[in-house]
Design an enzyme around this catalytic site. Structure first.
Site, PDB file in Angstrom:
ATOM      1  N   CYS A  28      -2.464  -7.736  -2.656  1.00 42.09           N
ATOM      2  CA  CYS A  28      -3.432  -6.642  -2.837  1.00 42.09           C
ATOM      3  C   CYS A  28      -4.321  -6.404  -1.630  1.00 42.09           C
ATOM      4  CB  CYS A  28      -4.340  -6.894  -4.045  1.00 42.09           C
ATOM      5  SG  CYS A  28      -3.626  -7.847  -5.372  1.00 42.09           S
ATOM      6  N   ASP A 263       0.295  -0.909  -4.011  1.00 40.15           N
ATOM      7  CA  ASP A 263      -0.053  -1.799  -2.894  1.00 40.15           C
ATOM      8  C   ASP A 263       0.910  -2.976  -2.716  1.00 40.15           C
ATOM      9  OD1 ASP A 263      -0.924  -3.018  -5.199  1.00 40.15           O
ATOM     10  OD2 ASP A 263      -2.904  -3.545  -4.453  1.00 40.15           O
ATOM     11  N   ASN A 264       1.778  -3.214  -3.675  1.00 40.83           N
ATOM     12  CA  ASN A 264       2.821  -4.238  -3.480  1.00 40.83           C
ATOM     13  C   ASN A 264       3.840  -4.148  -4.605  1.00 40.83           C
ATOM     14  OD1 ASN A 264       0.080  -6.123  -4.337  1.00 40.83           O
ATOM     15  ND2 ASN A 264       1.802  -6.160  -5.746  1.00 40.83           N
TER      16      ASN A 264
END
Length: 488
Positions: A28, A263-264
């Site tokens: 994050c 974000d991932n």
């Protein structure tokens, strides 16, 4: 089946889907810092989710925050800017100014204190703390963010352009679905790809320590997590629909760009790792990226290699800002969005991560010794101090390749040919042509010390690439030392 049917219809089908969108760090805080700054982690120095790892630290606030793309949008381009949701994991920490700290560049600020929650959280409302409880109708965070966003669209000035960043914690743990969605997807389970629940042989030690096959309780746990994550995304899907409808009602939909991304990635059982991210494989570093807006033809896909460091440059480019005035490592996606035919584009980018671990042993798993962390369920550890690596991810007409080096005692190397092996089961580091290995090692060192324009130089498989083998020997092993020297 998908929890994002409306998002797909309203953004993907009305615009472009990037099939190869990545994050340079699958965690994050480093990833969000890359979005905000347009920089690789080695340039913004946010290495993990802790204050010590520079996540929302005083140093970050002083050195990076004033130069984020929203700060430039507001001060240089005259935008009114709106933020709602999860900012950085340690945002609001007492040692970093508490919730009274409003980063430069935001006209309206509604940020979650610390990490992801759905109920019982505190928001910084333009620097003032506002507590929320557990009453669904007024406190469920995804809906609160939607309502704040709709209010902004209702009351903002019509004389200035606007930028909004809505950052829902969903589908992050603790995966609390809205009450109307807790029964959804009852028969959905995590995908059973060929790398599911197998031993990660020829991989670095953290992957090798995973217990294979997984216990039934681990499998049940990860399937349950997968289902709950989908359930939380149904509220995100509702949020997207409400915003698009509001823009349409305001007559602003056709001249507004909308970006949808994450974000991932996340893993659920691949190589017998139950649940987490922060690994170098596709399932953790690859993210969705959908964009609609003026000049973007509907229903397109694009195979170019794009990364979250490109979002800032793209949005500044849309606003007419001169990108040469920034220190950003990324590239503007605007030519790709407009479908320009002769764009020279990157053929590789850097992935880098610095492992996180505790000095002491994990009390639930005393046999594992010190330095490991996130050992759940069943004492399978997802991170450690020496889970520190850097990779070159290459995608060109001739190669779809990933080359990685670990900063550990064995300087472990992993190489995958994703054309032949899309699920990254076979590490070919010992069998691939030595010349390719040397070039990739050299390219990795170049990317790890790159900044701004030097991050956009031709990759190993570009016709313009220049390789001087003499440099190999003077620099060999530099990156491992540099990596630790730069950690904060």
């Amino acid at each position: 089946q998908t929890p994002l049917k409306k998002t797909n219809a309203l953004i993907a089908q009305m615009g472009i889907t990037f099939l190869n969108a990545y994050v340079p760090s699958a965690l994050c805080c480093p990833s969000r810092a890359s979005i905000l700054t347009g920089k690789y982690p080695h340039n913004h120095h946010v290495v993990n989710n802790t204050l010590e790892g520079n996540c929302s630290s005083k140093l970050w606030q002083k050195i990076q925050e004033p130069y984020t793309f929203p700060a430039l949008l507001k001060t240089m381009c005259g935008y009114q800017t709106f933020f709602a949701g999860k900012y950085l994991n340690e945002y609001g920490a007492e040692d970093a100014g508490g919730v009274g700290h409003v980063p430069p560049g935001w006209s309206f600020w509604y940020a979650l204190e610390k990490n992801s929650k759905y109920y019982n959280y505190t928001l910084s409302v333009n620097g003032k703390a506002r507590r929320h409880g557990e009453n669904y109708s007024v406190d469920y965070l995804t809906d609160v963010l939607a309502n704040m966003s709709l209010d902004f669209l209702e009351y903002k000035s019509n004389f200035e352009p606007f930028f909004m960043m809505i950052s829902t914690p969903a589908p992050h743990s603790p995966w609390t679905a809205a009450p109307q969605y807790t029964k959804s997807f009852q028969n959905v389970s995590a995908p059973r790809n060929s790398n599911f629940n197998i031993h990660g042989k020829n991989k670095h030690w953290l992957i090798r320590q995973a217990k294979t096959p997984m216990t039934n309780s681990s499998i049940q746990f990860l399937d349950d997590a997968y289902r709950k994550r989908w359930q939380t995304l149904l509220s995100v899907d509702d949020l997207v629909e409400k915003l698009v409808k509001k823009l349409d009602l305001n007559g602003e939909l056709d001249n507004t760009y909308i970006f949808y991304t994450s974000d991932n990635g996340y893993h659920t059982g691949q190589f017998s790792l139950p649940i987490d991210k922060r690994q170098l494989y596709e399932f953790d570093i690859k993210v969705p990226l959908l964009v609609r807006g003026p000049g973007i033809k509907p229903n397109q896909t694009n195979k170019m290699l794009v990364a979250n460091i490109d979002l800032g440059p793209t949005i500044l480019d849309i606003a007419g800002y001169d990108l040469n005035k920034t220190q950003m490592d990324g590239m503007s996606l605007l030519p790709l969005l407009r479908g320009d035919k002769n764009v020279t584009w990157r053929s590789d980018f850097l992935v880098e991560y610095q492992g996180e671990g505790y000095n002491g042993s994990d009390p639930t798993c005393p046999g594992l010794g010190p330095g490991v962390t996130h050992c759940f369920p069943d004492c399978v550890c997802e991170d450690s101090y020496n889970n520190t690596y850097a990779c070159v991810r290459t995608l060109s007409t001739s190669w779809d390749l990933q080359y990685c080096e670990f900063d550990d005692r064995e300087v472990f190397v992993e190489v995958y040919n994703l054309t032949a092996d899309p699920h990254q089961i076979n590490n070919i580091a010992k069998t691939i042509d030595q010349e390719i290995l040397e070039k990739m090692n050299y390219r990795l060192m170049m990317l790890q010390s790159c900044s701004g324009a030097t991050c956009r130089t031709p990759g190993v498989f570009d016709p313009g690439y220049r390789f001087d083998p003499r440099l190999m020997f003077s620099n060999h092993g530099v990156w491992a030392r540099r990596f630790s020297a730069q950690s904060l």
